[in-house]
Design an enzyme around this catalytic site. Structure first.
Site, PDB file in Angstrom:
ATOM      1  N   ASP A   9       0.886  -1.167   0.000  1.00  0.00           N
ATOM      2  CA  ASP A   9       0.000   0.000   0.000  1.00  0.00           C
ATOM      3  C   ASP A   9       0.921   1.214   0.000  1.00  0.00           C
ATOM      4  O   ASP A   9       1.576   1.500   0.995  1.00  0.00           O
ATOM      5  CB  ASP A   9      -0.886  -0.005   1.255  1.00  0.00           C
ATOM      6  CG  ASP A   9      -1.660   1.308   1.441  1.00  0.00           C
ATOM      7  OD1 ASP A   9      -1.633   2.162   0.529  1.00  0.00           O
ATOM      8  OD2 ASP A   9      -2.290   1.464   2.515  1.00  0.00           O
ATOM      9  N   LYS A  71       2.364  11.385  -3.293  1.00  0.00           N
ATOM     10  CA  LYS A  71       1.383  10.648  -4.098  1.00  0.00           C
ATOM     11  C   LYS A  71       0.417  11.577  -4.834  1.00  0.00           C
ATOM     12  O   LYS A  71      -0.056  11.259  -5.923  1.00  0.00           O
ATOM     13  CB  LYS A  71       0.598   9.711  -3.177  1.00  0.00           C
ATOM     14  CG  LYS A  71      -0.335   8.757  -3.889  1.00  0.00           C
ATOM     15  CD  LYS A  71      -0.932   7.799  -2.882  1.00  0.00           C
ATOM     16  CE  LYS A  71      -1.934   6.859  -3.485  1.00  0.00           C
ATOM     17  NZ  LYS A  71      -2.446   5.929  -2.461  1.00  0.00           N
ATOM     18  N   GLU A 139      -7.336   0.428  -4.721  1.00  0.00           N
ATOM     19  CA  GLU A 139      -7.387   0.400  -3.255  1.00  0.00           C
ATOM     20  C   GLU A 139      -8.711  -0.134  -2.694  1.00  0.00           C
ATOM     21  O   GLU A 139      -8.696  -0.978  -1.803  1.00  0.00           O
ATOM     22  CB  GLU A 139      -7.065   1.789  -2.694  1.00  0.00           C
ATOM     23  CG  GLU A 139      -5.587   2.102  -2.818  1.00  0.00           C
ATOM     24  CD  GLU A 139      -5.238   3.570  -2.608  1.00  0.00           C
ATOM     25  OE1 GLU A 139      -6.110   4.343  -2.172  1.00  0.00           O
ATOM     26  OE2 GLU A 139      -4.092   3.926  -2.884  1.00  0.00           O
ATOM     27  N   ASP A 162     -12.911   5.331   2.564  1.00  0.00           N
ATOM     28  CA  ASP A 162     -11.484   5.397   2.896  1.00  0.00           C
ATOM     29  C   ASP A 162     -11.097   6.829   3.254  1.00  0.00           C
ATOM     30  O   ASP A 162     -11.023   7.702   2.386  1.00  0.00           O
ATOM     31  CB  ASP A 162     -10.670   4.893   1.691  1.00  0.00           C
ATOM     32  CG  ASP A 162      -9.156   4.898   1.954  1.00  0.00           C
ATOM     33  OD1 ASP A 162      -8.723   5.448   2.989  1.00  0.00           O
ATOM     34  OD2 ASP A 162      -8.422   4.354   1.111  1.00  0.00           O
TER      35      ASP A 162
HETATM   36  P1  ADP Z   1      -3.080   7.371   3.941  1.00  0.00           P
HETATM   37  O1  ADP Z   1      -4.077   6.433   3.375  1.00  0.00           O
HETATM   38  O2  ADP Z   1      -3.449   8.818   3.729  1.00  0.00           O
HETATM   39  O3  ADP Z   1      -1.688   7.083   3.553  1.00  0.00           O
HETATM   40  P2  ADP Z   1      -3.638   6.300   6.634  1.00  0.00           P
HETATM   41  O4  ADP Z   1      -4.746   5.445   6.209  1.00  0.00           O
HETATM   42  O5  ADP Z   1      -2.496   5.642   7.293  1.00  0.00           O
HETATM   43  O6  ADP Z   1      -3.065   7.229   5.518  1.00  0.00           O
HETATM   44  O7  ADP Z   1      -4.249   7.408   7.607  1.00  0.00           O
HETATM   45  C1  ADP Z   1      -3.465   8.351   8.247  1.00  0.00           C
HETATM   46  C2  ADP Z   1      -4.350   9.240   9.073  1.00  0.00           C
HETATM   47  O8  ADP Z   1      -4.969   8.453  10.088  1.00  0.00           O
HETATM   48  C3  ADP Z   1      -3.570  10.332   9.795  1.00  0.00           C
HETATM   49  O9  ADP Z   1      -4.276  11.563   9.671  1.00  0.00           O
HETATM   50  C4  ADP Z   1      -3.577   9.861  11.227  1.00  0.00           C
HETATM   51  O10 ADP Z   1      -3.528  10.930  12.145  1.00  0.00           O
HETATM   52  C5  ADP Z   1      -4.893   9.137  11.313  1.00  0.00           C
HETATM   53  N1  ADP Z   1      -4.934   8.195  12.424  1.00  0.00           N
HETATM   54  C6  ADP Z   1      -4.065   7.185  12.678  1.00  0.00           C
HETATM   55  N2  ADP Z   1      -4.386   6.541  13.814  1.00  0.00           N
HETATM   56  C7  ADP Z   1      -5.511   7.156  14.292  1.00  0.00           C
HETATM   57  C8  ADP Z   1      -6.332   6.963  15.451  1.00  0.00           C
HETATM   58  N3  ADP Z   1      -6.045   6.024  16.348  1.00  0.00           N
HETATM   59  N4  ADP Z   1      -7.405   7.779  15.620  1.00  0.00           N
HETATM   60  C9  ADP Z   1      -7.686   8.743  14.713  1.00  0.00           C
HETATM   61  N5  ADP Z   1      -6.940   8.987  13.620  1.00  0.00           N
HETATM   62  C10 ADP Z   1      -5.866   8.202  13.410  1.00  0.00           C
HETATM   63 MG    MG Z   2      -4.624   4.935   2.237  1.00  0.00          MG
END
Ligand code: ADP
Ligand code: MG
Length: 569
Positions: A9, A71, A139, A162
């Site tokens: 991912d 990205k 995705e 998502d």
């Molecule tokens: P992306 O798909 O954008 O690469 P992610 O799916 O990993 O990213 O999501 C990242 C986001 O999730 C960040 O804004 C982070 O602060 C938030 N996040 C991660 N853990 C938590 C949590 N426990 N509670 C709320 N938000 C969270």
């Molecule tokens: Mg993502």
């Protein structure tokens, strides 16, 4: 053990990598035990590069040497590919360290809305990182694979919501015969958890700052408060209340604020609300009724916040699935796809289906689908065609494959000329039947029903055996061009209709001659001229209106004709 294919991912905020190990899809942890790697690259002064957590920590001290969210720029030249390649190299390194062996192939996920250019850029990033990209996977499809094919009946529809760090995607998928199809996808490329952090930081500063505006703070102080806000946000996903403490955040100023989950929900409400209309639009586009959704899957780290899940449940009027780590689901889905390809997840064999639609070209250069994409083989379907012009002696049957509305945008698998007995327009009857056997061999049979003569065209294996990448390209292009293609099809159809009106007009005018009042004749001629002008000018709206006008004007003409023919007048 053979060399496993990686599932990756490559996220905007975080990335992750995994493999199928002893039949189980797993994510691999780095040396610090972390399965998520920030998608951040630090180009060091001395020429070195760091990726992940270390790079993310340098964001404040060396903002101009640290690159994040690359990205978003994918497909805009070489630079984004090179930066993404550094992230992929890092993930490859994590995998090789954990597996104690070299790896060379990967499945990489991309948003469903990524176009061809963005998908190719992702592939090239993989190649730059020394990885052969065996599949680019959507995705939402990855999320649904991780959710579990076993939990879904055949012919189910799922919504994948998502919400990541900086992007929001909503997709409606259909699972049919073991294959997922993206029915609709919507989203907002600048909406995510980062916005929650900013809103929460502003709230914290209003409650516990020194009275100055948050926006007026030094960048480093701002970063400190933002960092604290993100930690607080994560705490509030676990408990109903938490405290943020920043001693000496400013010289002589300590910040201490208690924040409840209700405070947080209120603060993010306006941001979160912006995900509602894309959801409604995606549902409408997909044509799936709310009550027909079999599952609502939430992925992306931001859906760890209970308030977010509650809103999703509210939008879709059903419980959301909480069975998996939302920020790991997409990587796990990529791993499952990798396992299917390498054959290490044998119980998940997907059935053979037509990867793309099969059809023939019809009048006006349009694609007429006979066997739709994702049809399980063996399959058989047919349709009846006729001559479009009088005294036509033959018809060219062009066998096409693809998802585009315009015949020439699809691939030609073969063609055969079919002759028939000349006669007036629409007098010929030609049946065209497509048959695909178990081996994917397509046989096209065309029959002139007047003579019962068959013409058979056999097309070897092409119906099923299509390069995955070519299929992805065709589908993403059809999504990309959906609107223009549809507009083109409508134009061709309206154009044909207009031509038919014009063609019918001349003989009617000749037959009726002087019987037509000069006033009326003038109206008809001006309506006719308007249609011709719109046709020449390629003006669709005007053509529609002019054709409607001409039709209305000639109604009386038709009545007169009938009367004359039957000798009433
Ligand atoms: P992306 O798909 O954008 O690469 P992610 O799916 O990993 O990213 O999501 C990242 C986001 O999730 C960040 O804004 C982070 O602060 C938030 N996040 C991660 N853990 C938590 C949590 N426990 N509670 C709320 N938000 C969270
Ligand atoms: Mg993502």
């Amino acid at each position: 053990m053979s060399i496993p294919i990686l599932g990756i991912d490559l996220g905007t905020t975080n990335s992750a990598v995994g493999v199928v190990d002893s039949g189980f899809p797993i994510l691999l942890a780095d040396a610090a035990g972390k399965r998520l790697t920030p998608s951040v690259v630090h180009y060091l002064d001395g020429g070195g590069i760091t990726v992940g957590e270390a790079a993310a920590r340098s964001k404040v001290t060396a903002p101009d040497r640290v690159i994040s969210s690359i990205k978003r720029k994918m497909g805009e030249g070489n630079h984004p590919e090179e930066v993404s390649a550094e992230i992929l190299k890092h993930l490859k390194g994590i995998a090789e360290a954990a597996l104690e062996q070299e790896v060379s192939q990967a499945v990489i996920t991309v948003p469903a809305y990524f176009n061809d250019g963005q998908r190719n850029a992702t592939k090239r990033a993989g190649e730059l990182a020394g990885l052969e990209v065996v599949r680019i996977l959507n995705e939402p499809t990855a999320a649904a694979l991780a959710y579990g094919l076993d939990k879904l009946e055949d012919k189910s529809t799922v919504a994948v919501y998502d919400l990541g760090g900086g992007t929001f995607d909503i997709s409606i998928l259909e699972l049919h015969d073991g294959v997922f199809r993206v029915l609709a996808t919507q989203g907002d490329t600048s909406l995510g958890g980062d916005d929650f952090d900013i809103a929460l930081a502003e709230f914290i500063w209003r409650e516990g700052g020194d009275g100055s505006a948050f926006s007026s703070l030094e960048p480093s102080v701002m970063a400190t408060v933002l960092g604290a806000a993100e930690i607080l946000k994560k705490e509030l996903s676990e408990k109903a209340e938490a405290t943020v403490r920043l001693p000496f955040v400013l010289p002589g100023h300590h910040l201490e604020v208690d924040v409840t989950r209700e405070d947080f929900d209120r603060v993010i409400r306006p941001i979160l609300q912006r995900t509602v209309s894309p959801c409604r639009r995606a549902l409408a586009d997909s044509g799936v009724a709310l009550e027909k959704l079999d599952a609502v899957i939430v992925v992306g780290g931001s859906t760890r916040s209970p308030g977010v899940r509650a809103l999703v449940a509210e939008i879709f009027e059903q419980e959301v699935d909480t069975g998996q780590h939302p920020d790991e689901a997409i990587a796990l889905g990529a791993v499952i796809q990798a396992g299917i390809i390498e054959g290490s997840l044998r119980n998940m064999v997907l059935l053979d289906v037509t990867p793309l639609s099969l059809g023939i070209e019809t009048f006006g250069g349009l694609m007429n689908v006979i066997i739709p994409r994702n049809t399980t083989i063996p399959a058989k379907a047919g349709e009846m065609f006729t001559n479009a012009v009088p005294n036509q002696e033959a018809m060219l049957v062009r066998v096409l494959q693809g998802e585009r509305e315009i015949a020439n945008d699809n691939w030609e698998l073969g063609k055969v000329e079919l002759s028939f007995t000349p006669g007036p327009k629409a007098s010929a009857r030609v049946g065209v039947q497509f048959r695909i056997d178990e081996n994917g061999i397509l046989e096209v049979l065309a029959r002139d029903t007047a003579t019962n003569e068959d013409t058979i065209l056999e097309i070897q294996s092409a119906a099923v055996d299509v390069d995955d990448e070519a299929v992805e390209t065709m589908i993403s292009e059809s999504v990309e061009h959906a609107f223009t293609d549809m507009a083109q099809r409508q134009w061709v159809e309206d154009e044909q209709h207009a031509q038919e009106l014009l063609a019918a007009l001349t003989p009617s005018l000749e037959i009726l001659g002087d019987e037509i009042e000069p006033d009326y004749l003038e109206r008809i001629c001006s309506a006719e001229a308007a249609v011709k002008a719109a046709l020449e000018g390629n003006e669709h709206l005007r053509l529609k209106e002019a054709a409607k006008m001409l039709e209305a004007e000639t109604e009386q003409l038709a009545v007169m004709l009938v009367e004359k023919m039957s000798g009433i007048s």
